[in-house]
Design a protein around this motif. Structure first.
Motif, PDB file in Angstrom:
ATOM      1  N   VAL A  45      38.572  14.266  39.001  1.00 55.77           N
ATOM      2  CA  VAL A  45      37.609  13.109  38.334  1.00 55.77           C
ATOM      3  C   VAL A  45      36.345  13.000  39.118  1.00 55.77           C
ATOM      4  N   LYS A  46      35.187  12.607  38.513  1.00 55.48           N
ATOM      5  CA  LYS A  46      33.775  12.849  38.973  1.00 55.48           C
ATOM      6  C   LYS A  46      33.216  11.498  38.587  1.00 55.48           C
ATOM      7  N   ASN A  47      31.997  11.516  39.237  1.00 52.53           N
ATOM      8  CA  ASN A  47      30.992  10.423  39.097  1.00 52.53           C
ATOM      9  C   ASN A  47      31.740   8.953  39.060  1.00 52.53           C
ATOM     10  N   LEU A  48      32.481   8.910  40.175  1.00 53.60           N
ATOM     11  CA  LEU A  48      33.398   7.548  40.452  1.00 53.60           C
ATOM     12  C   LEU A  48      32.432   6.693  41.285  1.00 53.60           C
ATOM     13  N   THR A  49      32.575   5.376  41.152  1.00 56.12           N
ATOM     14  CA  THR A  49      32.121   4.342  41.941  1.00 56.12           C
ATOM     15  C   THR A  49      33.143   3.829  42.938  1.00 56.12           C
ATOM     16  N   CYS A  50      33.081   3.915  44.189  1.00 53.20           N
ATOM     17  CA  CYS A  50      34.089   3.593  45.080  1.00 53.20           C
ATOM     18  C   CYS A  50      33.687   2.226  46.127  1.00 53.20           C
ATOM     19  N   ILE A  51      34.505   1.339  45.919  1.00 49.96           N
ATOM     20  CA  ILE A  51      34.199   0.050  46.732  1.00 49.96           C
ATOM     21  C   ILE A  51      35.149   0.157  47.996  1.00 49.96           C
ATOM     22  N   SER A  52      34.801   0.441  49.225  1.00 48.01           N
ATOM     23  CA  SER A  52      35.755   0.156  50.147  1.00 48.01           C
ATOM     24  C   SER A  52      35.057  -0.246  51.622  1.00 48.01           C
ATOM     25  N   ASN A  53      35.661  -0.560  52.558  1.00 47.70           N
ATOM     26  CA  ASN A  53      34.960  -1.106  53.913  1.00 47.70           C
ATOM     27  C   ASN A  53      33.953   0.110  54.323  1.00 47.70           C
ATOM     28  N   ASN A  54      34.697   1.337  54.335  1.00 45.64           N
ATOM     29  CA  ASN A  54      33.862   2.526  54.946  1.00 45.64           C
ATOM     30  C   ASN A  54      34.107   3.598  53.877  1.00 45.64           C
ATOM     31  N   ALA A  55      33.510   5.033  54.339  1.00 45.41           N
ATOM     32  CA  ALA A  55      33.587   6.105  53.558  1.00 45.41           C
ATOM     33  C   ALA A  55      34.652   7.093  54.333  1.00 45.41           C
ATOM     34  N   GLY A  56      35.303   6.718  55.012  1.00 48.75           N
ATOM     35  CA  GLY A  56      36.312   7.836  55.719  1.00 48.75           C
ATOM     36  C   GLY A  56      35.480   8.526  56.858  1.00 48.75           C
ATOM     37  N   VAL A  57      35.959   9.835  56.991  1.00 49.62           N
ATOM     38  CA  VAL A  57      35.293  10.678  57.888  1.00 49.62           C
ATOM     39  C   VAL A  57      35.105  12.112  57.006  1.00 49.62           C
ATOM     40  N   ASP A  58      34.374  13.060  57.558  1.00 49.03           N
ATOM     41  CA  ASP A  58      33.876  13.971  56.877  1.00 49.03           C
ATOM     42  C   ASP A  58      35.053  14.804  56.480  1.00 49.03           C
ATOM     43  N   ASP A  59      36.193  14.911  56.988  1.00 50.31           N
ATOM     44  CA  ASP A  59      37.241  15.761  56.543  1.00 50.31           C
ATOM     45  C   ASP A  59      38.563  15.030  56.165  1.00 50.31           C
ATOM     46  N   PHE A  60      38.451  13.761  55.962  1.00 46.24           N
ATOM     47  CA  PHE A  60      39.769  12.887  55.570  1.00 46.24           C
ATOM     48  C   PHE A  60      39.430  11.372  54.914  1.00 46.24           C
ATOM     49  N   GLY A  61      40.270  10.747  54.211  1.00 48.97           N
ATOM     50  CA  GLY A  61      39.948   9.981  53.744  1.00 48.97           C
ATOM     51  C   GLY A  61      38.883  10.015  52.478  1.00 48.97           C
ATOM     52  N   LEU A  62      38.033   9.149  52.217  1.00 49.56           N
ATOM     53  CA  LEU A  62      37.014   9.292  51.056  1.00 49.56           C
ATOM     54  C   LEU A  62      36.161  10.358  51.511  1.00 49.56           C
ATOM     55  N   GLY A  63      36.051  10.805  52.532  1.00 47.44           N
ATOM     56  CA  GLY A  63      35.154  11.705  52.928  1.00 47.44           C
ATOM     57  C   GLY A  63      35.640  13.190  51.967  1.00 47.44           C
ATOM     58  N   LEU A  64      36.888  13.249  51.836  1.00 45.20           N
ATOM     59  CA  LEU A  64      37.299  14.291  50.970  1.00 45.20           C
ATOM     60  C   LEU A  64      36.712  14.432  49.603  1.00 45.20           C
ATOM     61  N   LEU A  65      36.342  13.296  48.915  1.00 48.00           N
ATOM     62  CA  LEU A  65      35.982  13.048  47.884  1.00 48.00           C
ATOM     63  C   LEU A  65      34.428  13.290  47.796  1.00 48.00           C
ATOM     64  N   LEU A  66      33.766  13.023  48.829  1.00 45.40           N
ATOM     65  CA  LEU A  66      32.325  12.883  49.071  1.00 45.40           C
ATOM     66  C   LEU A  66      32.243  14.572  49.100  1.00 45.40           C
ATOM     67  N   GLN A  67      33.049  15.344  49.524  1.00 41.76           N
ATOM     68  CA  GLN A  67      32.710  16.674  50.011  1.00 41.76           C
ATOM     69  C   GLN A  67      32.720  17.470  48.706  1.00 41.76           C
TER      70      GLN A  67
END
Length: 240
Positions: A45-67
């Protein structure tokens, strides 16, 4: 008692579509919904708005979705551990709304309380206040400016708990309590992944952090990595 269990993360997110808003629990990499993030990655799924204290790291957490360019807008307090986040923000690929940490938590809870707005002195006179209403209030005998902030009302909320029962009651462990309870309160649909799923009555009611009334779906997760962002230790010689 309503059984809110689903079989896995893929079933839990079946209703999520492009362009939706999702709030996610966790602080750094502690207490993040690893299985649900992985399911979003797999679903694409794309064009998501995410609310979270932080955005993970480059290769884990929300960083995976950013990649994978699945996040269109990030609402967060701290983003300093993610180089890809920085690149996308500076290039204009990613819309970013930085929110003071206390304000972020309170806006999440306000969504759960049914309060449309909150008033806070945090951010008054800074870039945080640009385009927002400021009002004067006298509180404890002191008059000052307060910034009006809207409550969060995401389409979905993802949380991760240590234990949960089939009715959705949740127990967090240690610092994994962080933002998870506030996130669980505000979602129109809240999904919980847990390390251990038990029957109703097996959790001590005195230790339940999030009542099942806030949770719509729950499942037992698997293969938790529980990464630490930066592990710092001394050399053995220094300890001798």
């Amino acid at each position: 008692m309503i059984d809110k269990t689903v079989s896995n993360a893929q079933e839990a997110i079946s209703g999520i579509e492009d362009g939706m808003c999702i709030s996610l629990g966790g602080f750094g990499l502690c207490g993040i919904p690893e299985n649900l993030i992985a399911a979003l990655l797999e679903k694409g799924v794309k064009n998501l708005t995410c609310i979270s204290n932080n955005a993970g790291v480059d290769d884990f957490g929300l960083g995976l979705l950013l990649q994978k360019k699945q996040i269109k807008k990030m609402i967060a307090s701290y983003v300093g551990e993610n180089a890809e986040f920085e690149r996308q923000m500076l290039s204009g690929e990613l819309e970013v709304d930085l929110v003071p940490q206390g304000t972020l938590a309170t806006r999440l809870m306000a969504g759960g309380y049914g309060l449309p707005v909150i008033f806070t002195p945090a951010g008054v006179g800074t870039e945080v206040a640009e385009g927002k209403e400021v009002r004067k209030f006298t509180f404890h005998g002191v008059e000052k400016d307060y910034l009006m902030e809207y409550a969060f009302e995401p389409d979905y909320a993802f949380v991760k708990a240590w234990k949960g029962d089939t009715a959705g009651n949740l127990v967090y462990r240690g610092t994994a309590q962080n933002f998870n309870h506030a996130v669980a309160m505000c979602g129109k649909i809240t999904i919980a992944e847990v390390e251990e799923l038990v029957e109703v009555g097996e959790l001590d009611p005195n230790y339940i952090h999030t009542p099942g009334i806030f949770v719509n779906k729950i499942f037992q997760g698997e293969k938790y990595e529980k990464r630490i962002e930066q592990r710092t230790v001394r050399n053995r010689e220094e300890n001798e």
